[in-house]
Design a protein around this motif. Structure first.
Motif, short mmCIF file in Angstrom:
data_model
loop_
_atom_site.label_atom_id
_atom_site.label_comp_id
_atom_site.label_asym_id
_atom_site.label_seq_id
_atom_site.Cartn_x
_atom_site.Cartn_y
_atom_site.Cartn_z
N ARG A 147 35.72 39.29 33.67
CA ARG A 147 36.52 40.32 33.01
C ARG A 147 36.52 41.62 33.80
NH1 ARG A 147 33.14 43.51 29.40
NH2 ARG A 147 30.98 42.81 29.57
N ARG A 190 39.26 41.49 36.28
CA ARG A 190 40.57 41.68 35.63
C ARG A 190 40.77 43.16 35.26
NH1 ARG A 190 39.17 36.56 32.86
NH2 ARG A 190 40.41 34.92 33.86
N LEU A 237 45.49 45.37 28.68
CA LEU A 237 44.38 44.43 28.52
C LEU A 237 44.07 44.14 27.05
CD1 LEU A 237 42.00 45.92 31.23
CD2 LEU A 237 43.06 43.65 31.32
N ARG A 266 41.33 39.55 43.70
CA ARG A 266 42.54 38.74 43.51
C ARG A 266 42.31 37.31 43.97
NH1 ARG A 266 44.85 43.52 45.60
NH2 ARG A 266 46.00 44.68 44.00
N LEU A 297 39.95 35.44 41.50
CA LEU A 297 40.63 35.01 40.27
C LEU A 297 41.61 33.87 40.54
CD1 LEU A 297 41.30 38.42 38.49
CD2 LEU A 297 39.67 36.64 37.82
#
Length: 322
Positions: A4, A7, A25, A69, A72
């Motif tokens: 998280r 993100r 979010l 990036r 993920l």
């Protein structure tokens, strides 16, 4: 650092504002500010410049975000690949098979499986029936296709289903006296030079032929030995003798040979497909679905086996004992 946090950092870099990033979010702004600060403390570098015009990545933040990036993206790909593997869409299937199975039914089965599961790697090996069974028991194959029921140590752990019935036919060169006949009698074969599979290659067929010929096995003992049906046909075309093999040999198109039935009609041991009963591979399950749909001979037995396998896979894990 948790997923998280990656993100959160990416959302902040995209919106350049704590309030807008928090709204995107679905969280409140204070927790977002707290979590970004916690990441910066863990890394030991400031990732974002907070300015009146907005929030912008620093040099350290730019480097961090590039890796975030990729991380993920890899995690998403890992989840996708895990799902595909669980559905039998990726992986490997190792199969051993006798040559005559390539005449029928394997072309249809493998062709449909390749179309349905293009990303599954097929490791295909031509093997005689005993070697295929031994490799399957040893765990070197996932599926074995041979003639007759598997024999030897460990076969009690296998599941075997018929995938093709067959009967005995003879093949001769076009100059042979039998050429042009629809059928020949079994007793006529006893006087011929025969061409057949070596007993060690296909023991079920050899034992079956010996039972058919009875006490006089002279022709069988003197037969020219062959490794597969294609060699039997080729030697017959050369005039070496009369080849004996399964009726599916007729699928081989050659102008220099003639096939004729053996009377009375003599059924050979069935083609059999075997796999380990304990193998719960999704790729194997997908392959068995194709077999079930394309081989009428499997009957309801494979349906029952596949239903039990599916029930086991969907059953909840047993509660731990105390």
């Amino acid at each position: 650092m948790e997923v998280r946090h990656l993100r959160y950092a990416l959302a902040l870099a995209e919106h350049q504002h704590f309030g807008r990033a928090a709204a995107a979010l679905g969280i409140a702004q204070p927790p977002l500010s707290t979590q970004i600060a916690a990441v910066e403390r863990e890394i030991g570098e400031r990732l974002f410049d907070r300015t009146p015009r907005g929030v912008f990545p620093t040099a350290a933040g730019t480097a961090f975000l590039a890796r975030a990036r990729r991380a993920l993206s890899e995690m998403t790909a890992a989840a996708v690949e895990a799902g595909r593997a669980a559905r039998g869409e990726t992986g490997q299937l190792r199969m051993g098979f006798i040559g005559s199975a390539l005449l029928d039914p394997l072309p249809g089965v493998l062709g449909r499986f390749r179309k349905a599961r293009p990303d599954v790697r097929l490791d295909l090996r031509e093997m005689n029936s005993p070697d295929g069974t031994a490799a399957l028991v040893a765990g070197d194959l996932d599926v074995a296709v041979g003639r007759g029921a598997p024999r030897g140590a460990g076969v009690d752990g296998l599941v075997t289903v018929p995938i093709g019935a067959d009967h005995l036919v003879a093949v001769v060169g076009v100059a042979h006296p039998f050429a042009g006949r629809a059928e020949i009698r079994l007793e006529q074969l006893a006087a011929e030079q025969l061409i057949m599979s070596a007993p060690e290659q296909e023991p079920a067929v050899a034992a079956h032929l010996r039972s058919l010929f009875g006490a006089d096995t002279t022709a069988l003992d003197a037969a020219t030995r062959s490794r597969d049906v294609h060699t039997i046909i080729g030697l017959a075309a050369c005039g070496v003798g009369v080849g004996l093999g399964p009726a599916r040999m007729r699928l081989v198109t050659r102008k220099d040979v003639w096939f004729c039935d053996v009377a009375p009609r003599l059924r050979l041991p069935d083609l059999q497909l075997s796999f380990r009963a304990a193998d719960d591979s999704p790729v194997l399950a997908a392959f068995l679905d194709i077999v079930r749909a394309n081989c009428a001979e499997v009957g309801s037995r494979l349906d029952d086996i596949l239903a039990r396998r599916q029930a086991r896979s969907m059953a909840p894990d047993p509660a731990p004992t105390r």
